[in-house]
Design a protein around this motif. Structure first.
Motif, PDB file in Angstrom:
ATOM      1  N   LEU A  14       0.823  -1.207   0.000  1.00  0.00           N
ATOM      2  CA  LEU A  14       0.000   0.000   0.000  1.00  0.00           C
ATOM      3  C   LEU A  14       0.858   1.259   0.000  1.00  0.00           C
ATOM      4  O   LEU A  14       0.522   2.255  -0.655  1.00  0.00           O
ATOM      5  CB  LEU A  14      -0.943   0.004   1.204  1.00  0.00           C
ATOM      6  CG  LEU A  14      -2.129  -0.943   1.127  1.00  0.00           C
ATOM      7  CD1 LEU A  14      -2.879  -0.970   2.456  1.00  0.00           C
ATOM      8  CD2 LEU A  14      -3.058  -0.529  -0.002  1.00  0.00           C
ATOM      9  N   TYR A  15       1.961   1.229   0.728  1.00  0.00           N
ATOM     10  CA  TYR A  15       2.857   2.389   0.740  1.00  0.00           C
ATOM     11  C   TYR A  15       3.431   2.653  -0.651  1.00  0.00           C
ATOM     12  O   TYR A  15       3.519   3.795  -1.092  1.00  0.00           O
ATOM     13  CB  TYR A  15       3.984   2.199   1.749  1.00  0.00           C
ATOM     14  CG  TYR A  15       4.967   3.342   1.713  1.00  0.00           C
ATOM     15  CD1 TYR A  15       4.608   4.584   2.220  1.00  0.00           C
ATOM     16  CD2 TYR A  15       6.223   3.197   1.159  1.00  0.00           C
ATOM     17  CE1 TYR A  15       5.490   5.651   2.182  1.00  0.00           C
ATOM     18  CE2 TYR A  15       7.109   4.243   1.101  1.00  0.00           C
ATOM     19  CZ  TYR A  15       6.740   5.473   1.625  1.00  0.00           C
ATOM     20  OH  TYR A  15       7.610   6.521   1.564  1.00  0.00           O
ATOM     21  N   ILE A  16       3.800   1.584  -1.340  1.00  0.00           N
ATOM     22  CA  ILE A  16       4.349   1.737  -2.690  1.00  0.00           C
ATOM     23  C   ILE A  16       3.282   2.305  -3.634  1.00  0.00           C
ATOM     24  O   ILE A  16       3.567   3.182  -4.449  1.00  0.00           O
ATOM     25  CB  ILE A  16       4.889   0.392  -3.210  1.00  0.00           C
ATOM     26  CG1 ILE A  16       6.135   0.014  -2.410  1.00  0.00           C
ATOM     27  CG2 ILE A  16       5.204   0.450  -4.694  1.00  0.00           C
ATOM     28  CD1 ILE A  16       6.620  -1.405  -2.634  1.00  0.00           C
ATOM     29  N   ILE A  17       2.043   1.833  -3.492  1.00  0.00           N
ATOM     30  CA  ILE A  17       0.958   2.296  -4.358  1.00  0.00           C
ATOM     31  C   ILE A  17       0.553   3.732  -4.025  1.00  0.00           C
ATOM     32  O   ILE A  17       0.419   4.571  -4.910  1.00  0.00           O
ATOM     33  CB  ILE A  17      -0.263   1.349  -4.238  1.00  0.00           C
ATOM     34  CG1 ILE A  17       0.092  -0.021  -4.808  1.00  0.00           C
ATOM     35  CG2 ILE A  17      -1.485   1.934  -4.936  1.00  0.00           C
ATOM     36  CD1 ILE A  17      -0.917  -1.096  -4.481  1.00  0.00           C
ATOM     37  N   ILE A  18       0.359   4.014  -2.745  1.00  0.00           N
ATOM     38  CA  ILE A  18      -0.143   5.328  -2.314  1.00  0.00           C
ATOM     39  C   ILE A  18       0.958   6.381  -2.295  1.00  0.00           C
ATOM     40  O   ILE A  18       0.709   7.551  -2.555  1.00  0.00           O
ATOM     41  CB  ILE A  18      -0.795   5.217  -0.918  1.00  0.00           C
ATOM     42  CG1 ILE A  18      -2.007   4.288  -0.973  1.00  0.00           C
ATOM     43  CG2 ILE A  18      -1.214   6.571  -0.396  1.00  0.00           C
ATOM     44  CD1 ILE A  18      -2.589   3.962   0.376  1.00  0.00           C
TER      45      ILE A  18
END
Length: 48
Positions: A14-18
């Protein structure tokens, strides 16, 4: 331990996406808060 690793991998993805850590901090708080609420209900059920 496996569940914790999977949640960590999910948070990492999620960190990579967001590309922002603030929503993840809020999500982490909500997960911990809801887990704590659920733990409190178990104590009340056992006492009754």
């Amino acid at each position: 331990m496996i569940r914790t690793s999977l949640v960590g991998a999910l948070f990492s993805a999620l960190y990579i996406i967001i590309d922002s850590i603030i929503p993840l901090i809020i999500l982490h708080f909500l997960v911990d808060y809801l887990t704590k609420l659920d733990d409190g209900n178990d104590v009340k059920r056992k006492a009754a």
